[in-house]
Design an enzyme around this catalytic site. Structure first.
Site, mmCIF file in Angstrom:
data_model
loop_
_atom_site.group_PDB
_atom_site.id
_atom_site.type_symbol
_atom_site.label_atom_id
_atom_site.label_comp_id
_atom_site.label_asym_id
_atom_site.label_seq_id
_atom_site.Cartn_x
_atom_site.Cartn_y
_atom_site.Cartn_z
ATOM 1 C CB CYS A 19 48.356 -28.984 -48.559
ATOM 2 S SG CYS A 19 47.728 -30.505 -47.815
ATOM 3 C CB ALA A 20 49.767 -23.734 -48.786
#
Length: 355
Positions: A147-148
């Site tokens: 997700c980063a």
């Protein structure tokens, strides 16, 4: 010891010339997803409220819901990834380039970020050929940031831009989370994952910012990784594909540990949270956004674009924060903003922007 070693990585001259987003064709509502999952695993019916309390109303998938009724192996899942990811990235790339004053021939490097599938040659090579980029194009594929990835990818792309002659970089971010929903896995963590994740892609064009220009630009970027938290988020490698690793401690970590990490990052730029004009947060889910609001003492309105993206698209992993960024820019935001997202490691990635 040199004090500069303690400063956040600075990218003061790299501007965002354009940003664009794209989703696949299948728009599905949360109730339909719930019905499919419960028809496959009726023993999870006592947990169906999890589907209705995510903050998600609709999202997009690269495969129809019926696709999940059949058992799928690695080859079938990855064949979908290679085809659809490339198509989505070509779509979003052309949209992004059309919104800029940059021609395809001017792009010097391409960065491609994804964690939901594999391709060799990598997606950046496939897109370089589809778009007709220069034969001298520099390519950087990035896998595993979860997700980063969109936020970290922006920082890496900006630093790459600083090293190039003209500093023009195309950043591509794509995730097809839905192909990794495994109907053989009847665990609660897989059930929650299915309730949260959707598919999407984003593209940004970066170039140097010239004096007098009013363009959103990157001030700096950085990360904070909490030690010995590798088991909180990621993939396990299973016989039939990627298995989700998703700890229930993630909202607690955001609640208790995010503020010190934010304060430390901002201090490296001689800033405090009160100096910011806004926060652009990756909407990992309802509980994560609520934890972030508490940790940073933010009212619900401060993260309204994150809540809206979550409701309309779900958590698309790495592109999601860039969807929120696109909305923030389109809404006419101005001033210093912190872009942030959690990812495997367990990590929070930061980008400090002047929009």
């Amino acid at each position: 010891m040199n004090e500069d070693r303690h400063k956040a990585r600075s990218c003061p001259h790299i501007a965002i010339a354009a940003v664009a987003s794209a989703v696949p064709e299948h728009r599905i509502d949360q109730q339909s997803t719930r019905d499919i999952v419960l028809s496959i695993a009726p023993e999870l019916r006592s947990h169906e409220s999890l589907f209705l309390n995510t903050g998600i109303k609709t999202r997009y998938s690269c495969v129809p819901l019926g696709w999940h009724f059949e058992q799928r192996g690695w080859a079938a899942r990855n064949a979908v990834f290679e085809e659809v990811a490339a198509d989505l990235l070509e779509n979003v790339s052309r949209k992004c380039i059309a919104r800029s004053a940059i021609s395809i021939g001017e792009i010097e490097a391409i960065v491609a970020v994804s964690t939901t599938g594999l391709a060799v040659p990598s997606l950046d090579a496939i897109l370089a050929n589809r778009l007709g980029l220069s034969s001298t194009i520099e390519r950087l594929p990035i896998f595993g940031l979860g997700c980063a990835g969109g936020v970290s990818g922006l920082g890496y792309a900006a630093r790459l831009a600083q090293s190039l002659r003209n500093g023009i970089v195309l950043l591509l971010v794509v995730e097809l989370c839905t192909i990794n929903c495994r109907n053989a896995d009847r665990s609660i963590k897989n059930f929650i994952s299915t309730a949260l994740f959707g598919d999407g892609a984003a593209a940004l064009l970066l170039r140097p910012k010239f004096d007098g220009e009013v363009l959103p630009h990157l001030i700096g970027s950085g990360q904070h990784m909490w030690q010995r938290t590798e088991s909180m988020m990621g993939w396990s490698i299973e016989d039939d594909g990627f298995g989700v690793v998703l700890s229930p401690d993630i909202p607690r970590c955001a609640h208790d540990e995010l503020r010190p990490a934010v304060d430390h990052f901002l201090a490296r730029h001689d800033l405090k949270l009160a100096d910011l004009d806004g926060v652009i947060m990756h909407p990992g889910g309802r509980k994560v956004l609520e934890a972030v609001e508490h940790a940073l003492a933010l009212p619900r309105e401060a993260l309204r674009h994150a809540w809206d993206v979550l409701a309309e698209y779900g958590n698309m992993s790495s592109p999601t924060a860039l969807f929120v960024l696109e909305r923030t820019l389109s809404a006419g935001a101005s001033g210093r903003h912190l872009l942030a997202a959690f990812g495997p490691g367990f990590t929070v990635s930061f980008a400090l922007l002047d929009v």
